[in-house]
Design a protein around this motif. Structure first.
Motif, mmCIF file in Angstrom:
data_model
loop_
_atom_site.group_PDB
_atom_site.id
_atom_site.type_symbol
_atom_site.label_atom_id
_atom_site.label_comp_id
_atom_site.label_asym_id
_atom_site.label_seq_id
_atom_site.Cartn_x
_atom_site.Cartn_y
_atom_site.Cartn_z
ATOM 1 N N LYS A 176 -0.910 4.785 10.426
ATOM 2 C CA LYS A 176 -1.651 3.514 10.278
ATOM 3 C C LYS A 176 -2.361 3.507 11.603
ATOM 4 C CE LYS A 176 -0.205 0.147 8.641
ATOM 5 N NZ LYS A 176 0.573 -1.370 7.897
ATOM 6 N N SER B 244 1.008 -1.438 -0.044
ATOM 7 C CA SER B 244 -0.209 0.188 0.024
ATOM 8 C C SER B 244 0.950 1.127 0.194
ATOM 9 C CB SER B 244 -0.606 0.234 0.718
ATOM 10 O OG SER B 244 -0.072 0.200 2.370
ATOM 11 N N CYS C 48 -4.005 3.968 2.888
ATOM 12 C CA CYS C 48 -3.812 2.070 2.838
ATOM 13 C C CYS C 48 -4.389 1.414 2.301
ATOM 14 C CB CYS C 48 -4.419 2.221 4.689
ATOM 15 S SG CYS C 48 -6.375 2.704 4.770
ATOM 16 N N LEU C 49 -5.844 2.177 1.215
ATOM 17 C CA LEU C 49 -6.095 1.826 0.247
ATOM 18 C C LEU C 49 -5.750 1.730 -0.750
ATOM 19 C CD1 LEU C 49 -10.113 1.983 1.703
ATOM 20 C CD2 LEU C 49 -8.144 0.280 2.055
ATOM 21 N N CYS D 136 -7.050 2.450 11.482
ATOM 22 C CA CYS D 136 -7.276 1.449 10.943
ATOM 23 C C CYS D 136 -7.020 0.284 9.750
ATOM 24 C CB CYS D 136 -9.618 1.964 11.205
ATOM 25 S SG CYS D 136 -9.341 2.388 8.848
ATOM 26 N N ASP D 137 -6.223 1.306 9.036
ATOM 27 C CA ASP D 137 -5.602 0.090 7.982
ATOM 28 C C ASP D 137 -7.031 -0.665 7.211
ATOM 29 O OD1 ASP D 137 -3.505 -0.119 6.483
ATOM 30 O OD2 ASP D 137 -3.118 -2.217 7.513
ATOM 31 N N ALA D 138 -7.898 -0.311 7.476
ATOM 32 C CA ALA D 138 -9.119 -0.346 6.177
ATOM 33 C C ALA D 138 -10.127 0.357 5.720
ATOM 34 C CB ALA D 138 -9.945 -1.078 7.195
#
Length: 205
Positions: free
Chosen positions: A90, A74, A112-113, A92-94
């Motif tokens: 960093k 990422s 992160c996405l 939730c990393d989502a």
């Protein structure tokens, strides 16, 4: 006492116990070893895989970088692990908290996405590239003036999202700022001060 009720739980073949399962697995593994057959383990499977890699050239905060990275890397990990730009956090990393917000060609993205290899030839701005030496950006100064942070963990992402709002012309009212920055979570609850900081910066940019 009937024969059925006298049967110990471990010998009830209809309901194998954990001990029975482990013993069976050990016996099967031993038999495979004696027969000269390899046992498949997680390590064996991973050793047989070669992660595909790609080369990416990207400009980060005005500096051009060419790196070879795993195609699954990422942008967030590229910044933090490869370029040591740890200001981007960093969370939730989502893609749900906004702590990793950066600008790509001036537009807000969740790092992160975002796959790093898809940014070939693009320009990325992180929190490290906002100030000019010791001179803070008006939005950074506004965050200080308005006391728009407590723990500070989400602050880099909040500032980058605020910059995106300013560039997109979204900072025209408190309600519009709140809506535009709704993807950035502040666990300390400093939302009113964050909005005031963006409003202050909008008056000076």
């Amino acid at each position: 006492m009937s024969p059925e009720s006298a049967t110990p739980p471990d010998t009830d073949r209809r309901h194998p116990t954990r001990r029975t399962v482990l013993a069976t697995g050990a016996a099967v593994g031993s038999a495979l070893t004696m027969a000269g057959l390899p046992q498949l383990t997680a390590g064996t499977a991973q050793a047989g895989e070669q992660a595909p890699a790609g080369e990416v050239t990207v400009t980060v905060n005005g500096s051009r970088h060419t790196l070879t990275v795993d195609n699954r890397t990422s942008l967030l990990d590229l910044l933090r692990e490869h370029l040591q730009l740890t200001g981007t956090k960093k969370g939730c990393d989502a893609g749900a908290c906004g702590a990793c917000t950066v600008l790509v060609d001036g537009r807000r993205v969740n790092a992160c996405l975002t796959l790093a290899v898809r940014l070939h030839g693009r320009e990325v701005t992180t929190i490290e590239g906002v100030s000019r030496g010791e001179q803070l950006h008006p939005l950074q100064q506004a965050f200080i003036d308005q006391d728009a942070f407590q723990c500070g963990y989400c602050t880099p992402g909040q500032i980058m999202s605020g910059l995106g709002c300013l560039r997109e012309g979204q900072a025209t009212s408190a309600d519009r700022i709140s809506e535009a920055m709704s993807g950035n979570i502040c666990r300390c609850g400093c939302y009113p001060k964050i909005v005031r900081a963006v409003e202050q910066a909008a008056r000076h940019t």
